[in-house]
Design a protein around this motif. Structure first.
Motif, PDB file in Angstrom:
ATOM      1  N   HIS A 219       0.831  -1.524   0.311  1.00  0.00           N
ATOM      2  CA  HIS A 219       0.017  -0.267   0.011  1.00  0.00           C
ATOM      3  C   HIS A 219       0.834   1.507  -0.112  1.00  0.00           C
ATOM      4  O   HIS A 219       1.924   1.538   0.357  1.00  0.00           O
ATOM      5  CB  HIS A 219      -0.626   0.207   0.938  1.00  0.00           C
ATOM      6  CG  HIS A 219      -1.830  -1.181   0.860  1.00  0.00           C
ATOM      7  ND1 HIS A 219      -3.117  -1.160   1.004  1.00  0.00           N
ATOM      8  CD2 HIS A 219      -1.849  -2.671   1.431  1.00  0.00           C
ATOM      9  CE1 HIS A 219      -3.869  -1.830   0.945  1.00  0.00           C
ATOM     10  NE2 HIS A 219      -2.920  -3.387   1.410  1.00  0.00           N
ATOM     11  N   LEU A 220       0.479   2.286  -0.532  1.00  0.00           N
ATOM     12  CA  LEU A 220       1.110   3.615  -0.762  1.00  0.00           C
ATOM     13  C   LEU A 220       0.706   4.367   0.559  1.00  0.00           C
ATOM     14  O   LEU A 220      -0.376   4.115   1.451  1.00  0.00           O
ATOM     15  CB  LEU A 220       0.388   4.714  -1.335  1.00  0.00           C
ATOM     16  CG  LEU A 220       0.767   4.392  -2.510  1.00  0.00           C
ATOM     17  CD1 LEU A 220      -0.123   5.542  -4.611  1.00  0.00           C
ATOM     18  CD2 LEU A 220       1.809   4.286  -3.440  1.00  0.00           C
ATOM     19  N   GLU A 221       1.730   4.444   1.457  1.00  0.00           N
ATOM     20  CA  GLU A 221       1.870   5.545   2.500  1.00  0.00           C
ATOM     21  C   GLU A 221       1.106   6.838   2.282  1.00  0.00           C
ATOM     22  O   GLU A 221       0.348   7.033   3.553  1.00  0.00           O
ATOM     23  CB  GLU A 221       3.301   6.191   2.915  1.00  0.00           C
ATOM     24  CG  GLU A 221       4.070   4.902   3.087  1.00  0.00           C
ATOM     25  CD  GLU A 221       5.531   5.723   3.397  1.00  0.00           C
ATOM     26  OE1 GLU A 221       6.138   6.683   3.686  1.00  0.00           O
ATOM     27  OE2 GLU A 221       6.496   4.219   3.798  1.00  0.00           O
ATOM     28  N   ASP A 222       0.755   7.257   0.651  1.00  0.00           N
ATOM     29  CA  ASP A 222      -0.324   8.458   1.897  1.00  0.00           C
ATOM     30  C   ASP A 222      -1.890   8.014   1.730  1.00  0.00           C
ATOM     31  O   ASP A 222      -2.254   6.685   1.256  1.00  0.00           O
ATOM     32  CB  ASP A 222      -0.324   8.963  -0.683  1.00  0.00           C
ATOM     33  CG  ASP A 222      -1.282  10.010  -0.583  1.00  0.00           C
ATOM     34  OD1 ASP A 222      -1.925  10.173   0.545  1.00  0.00           O
ATOM     35  OD2 ASP A 222      -1.731  10.524  -1.204  1.00  0.00           O
ATOM     36  N   ALA A 223      -2.054   8.430   3.161  1.00  0.00           N
ATOM     37  CA  ALA A 223      -3.814   7.744   3.245  1.00  0.00           C
ATOM     38  C   ALA A 223      -4.222   8.159   2.141  1.00  0.00           C
ATOM     39  O   ALA A 223      -5.693   7.826   2.355  1.00  0.00           O
ATOM     40  CB  ALA A 223      -3.625   8.623   4.614  1.00  0.00           C
ATOM     41  N   ASN A 225      -4.729   7.695  -0.525  1.00  0.00           N
ATOM     42  CA  ASN A 225      -3.837   7.071  -2.252  1.00  0.00           C
ATOM     43  C   ASN A 225      -3.779   5.579  -1.540  1.00  0.00           C
ATOM     44  O   ASN A 225      -3.159   4.836  -2.310  1.00  0.00           O
ATOM     45  CB  ASN A 225      -3.483   7.602  -3.032  1.00  0.00           C
ATOM     46  CG  ASN A 225      -3.917   6.786  -4.639  1.00  0.00           C
ATOM     47  OD1 ASN A 225      -4.993   6.533  -4.657  1.00  0.00           O
ATOM     48  ND2 ASN A 225      -2.831   7.563  -5.665  1.00  0.00           N
ATOM     49  N   ASP A 226      -4.255   5.390   0.211  1.00  0.00           N
ATOM     50  CA  ASP A 226      -3.952   3.452   0.227  1.00  0.00           C
ATOM     51  C   ASP A 226      -4.443   2.479   0.159  1.00  0.00           C
ATOM     52  O   ASP A 226      -3.633   1.736   0.137  1.00  0.00           O
ATOM     53  CB  ASP A 226      -4.030   4.072   1.584  1.00  0.00           C
ATOM     54  CG  ASP A 226      -5.082   3.919   2.695  1.00  0.00           C
ATOM     55  OD1 ASP A 226      -5.776   3.844   1.438  1.00  0.00           O
ATOM     56  OD2 ASP A 226      -4.951   3.513   3.667  1.00  0.00           O
ATOM     57  N   GLN A 227      -5.214   2.750  -1.043  1.00  0.00           N
ATOM     58  CA  GLN A 227      -6.409   1.389  -1.813  1.00  0.00           C
ATOM     59  C   GLN A 227      -5.061   0.799  -2.908  1.00  0.00           C
ATOM     60  O   GLN A 227      -5.285   0.339  -4.262  1.00  0.00           O
ATOM     61  CB  GLN A 227      -7.247   2.037  -1.978  1.00  0.00           C
ATOM     62  CG  GLN A 227      -7.509   1.442  -0.516  1.00  0.00           C
ATOM     63  CD  GLN A 227      -8.137   0.739  -0.615  1.00  0.00           C
ATOM     64  OE1 GLN A 227      -8.019  -0.766  -1.142  1.00  0.00           O
ATOM     65  NE2 GLN A 227      -7.640   0.539   1.290  1.00  0.00           N
ATOM     66  N   SER A 229      -1.536   0.406  -5.328  1.00  0.00           N
ATOM     67  CA  SER A 229       0.774   0.255  -4.902  1.00  0.00           C
ATOM     68  C   SER A 229       0.661   1.070  -5.051  1.00  0.00           C
ATOM     69  O   SER A 229       2.634   1.525  -5.177  1.00  0.00           O
ATOM     70  CB  SER A 229       0.308  -1.108  -5.424  1.00  0.00           C
ATOM     71  OG  SER A 229       0.199  -1.965  -4.868  1.00  0.00           O
TER      72      SER A 229
END
Length: 417
Positions: A219-223, A225-227, A229
């Motif tokens: 998952h991306l660390e951006d809260a 855009n965490d859905q 990769s």
């Protein structure tokens, strides 16, 4: 020498004429005996799973032989059963497209006891649960209700996501993925829950899908855009798909080859899943009740630079392979509104999947596979209850094949599982 036994018993040897009569009668009896069966079935030992069918590639006609072999309804849906018995029911050699790992995870999802639960942020009707053996419960009597995170208890692969009853389509999506040889969806089964750890709405008797939780999804660390990769816009995606286009190593999603997008596009078109490649519903005219209209996403179709892809996920253990999640597509999506934007930019498709679609056996193969999920099979009314749904998928398959032919698209050989 031959007469000694007769002498021992004190009996007189029979006359030659009598012997002749006896021999004639014996021969006559042998002639009239029924011939032995060509294949005398021997009962399998209790510990041995049934062998595979003689012709795995030639399933019975949909709804005929399957109806005759409908499993008897279970009397105790929530009772534990021995692994040997249920695994024999799952395996049975009837679905060679399901791997041993698939069957093991299906067993865990359908039989594992709920030993803890956790909320999934921003997914109010989804519950993550840990599954274990009897007596493995952790925490207090109310269970673990902490917020879910990718770390912790689920790192050993013994967790699942319980979804809404309306998401049962996800189970069909899993079987479709395996029948077509795509092997990108996470295992899913239908199940009725009775655990006291779960809220009442989860234990009201309605079957729900439970999907295996992959512990190493990236998952991306951006809260916000965490859905994903990797963050990928529609225009970037279309640029990536161009033939012989070299993608810079530091470009978003550069580790994902063209063949993965082809698998995703084929899968999403058959199920009419819009959330990944077209969450804005730009490829068809949506109804006012569609989330993309209610959330005012559809208006962004005027500016393609604002469009992004969602649920583009890979696992850390396999960064070049997409993982298909949230596959509850639209079984009722009208044929006149099929979203061809999902296929835009795709110029080749996986050979095995296309061959299966062309074979005319998609419905019967899916019936064979779905029958292994007894909870889904019985709750949907068996072959007859599933027929309309499978016919819809089959019609979409024929439309896709026509699209491939009309646009002179090609197929590519699949990589190993």
């Amino acid at each position: 020498m031959a007469q000694r036994p007769w002498r021992r018993t004190g009996m007189k040897p029979p006359a030659p004429a009598a012997l002749g009569v006896l021999l004639a009668l014996a021969l006559l009896a042998l002639i009239h005996l029924p011939p032995p069966p060509e294949h005398s079935p021997l009962p399998l030992p209790a510990s041995s799973p049934p062998g595979p069918p003689r012709e795995a590639a030639a399933p019975p006609a949909a709804g005929q032989a399957l109806r005759k072999r409908l499993p008897k309804p279970r009397t105790g849906l929530r009772q534990e059963q021995g692994p040997g018995r249920s695994r024999r029911g799952m395996e049975g050699g009837t679905a060679p497209w399901l791997s041993a790992d698939d069957l093991q995870k299906m067993w865990l999802l359908s039989r594992g006891q709920v030993v803890s639960k956790a909320r999934v942020p921003a997914h109010g009707q989804v519950m993550r649960v840990r599954l274990g053996a009897k007596g493995d419960a952790r925490g207090d009597a109310k269970g673990d209700v902490s917020a879910a995170s990718p770390e912790g208890d689920c790192q050993d692969g013994r967790c699942g996501l319980i979804k809404r009853p309306g998401d049962l389509y996800e189970v069909l999506a899993f079987h479709l993925d395996r029948v077509l040889g795509l092997n990108r969806s996470l295992p899913a089964v239908a199940r009725r829950f009775g655990s006291r750890l779960l809220p009442y709405s989860y234990t009201d008797g309605a079957p729900r899908p439970i999907v295996w939780w992959a512990p190493d999804l990236q998952h991306l660390e951006d809260a916000n855009n965490d859905q994903n990769s990797c963050a990928l816009g529609w225009l970037q995606y279309q640029e990536m798909l161009k033939p012989h286009r070299l993608v810079a190593r530091d470009a978003p999603c550069s580790s994902i080859p063209h063949s993965e997008w082809s698998r995703l596009a084929l899968f999403d078109f058959l199920l009419q899943v819009h959330d990944r490649l077209d969450r804005y519903c730009c490829g068809f005219q949506p109804d006012p009740s569609e989330p993309c209209v209610e959330e005012m996403l559809h208006e962004k179709c005027r500016n393609p630079a604002e469009l992004v892809l969602v649920h583009i996920l890979v696992r850390r253990s396999a960064p070049s392979r997409l993982v298909f999640i949230d596959n509850a597509g639209r079984p009722q999506h009208p044929e006149e509104k099929l979203n061809f934007r999902l296929l835009q930019g795709i110029e080749s498709f996986p050979a095995v999947a296309v061959a299966t679609l062309r074979s005319g056996r998609l419905q019967s193969l899916l019936l064979r596979s779905l029958r292994l999920d007894r909870e889904l099979w019985e709750s949907q009314g068996g072959a007859e209850g599933l027929r309309a749904l499978l016919q819809t998928i089959d019609r979409r398959a024929q439309i896709l094949l026509r699209h491939i032919q009309e646009h002179n698209l090609t197929v590519f050989e699949d990589s190993p599982r």
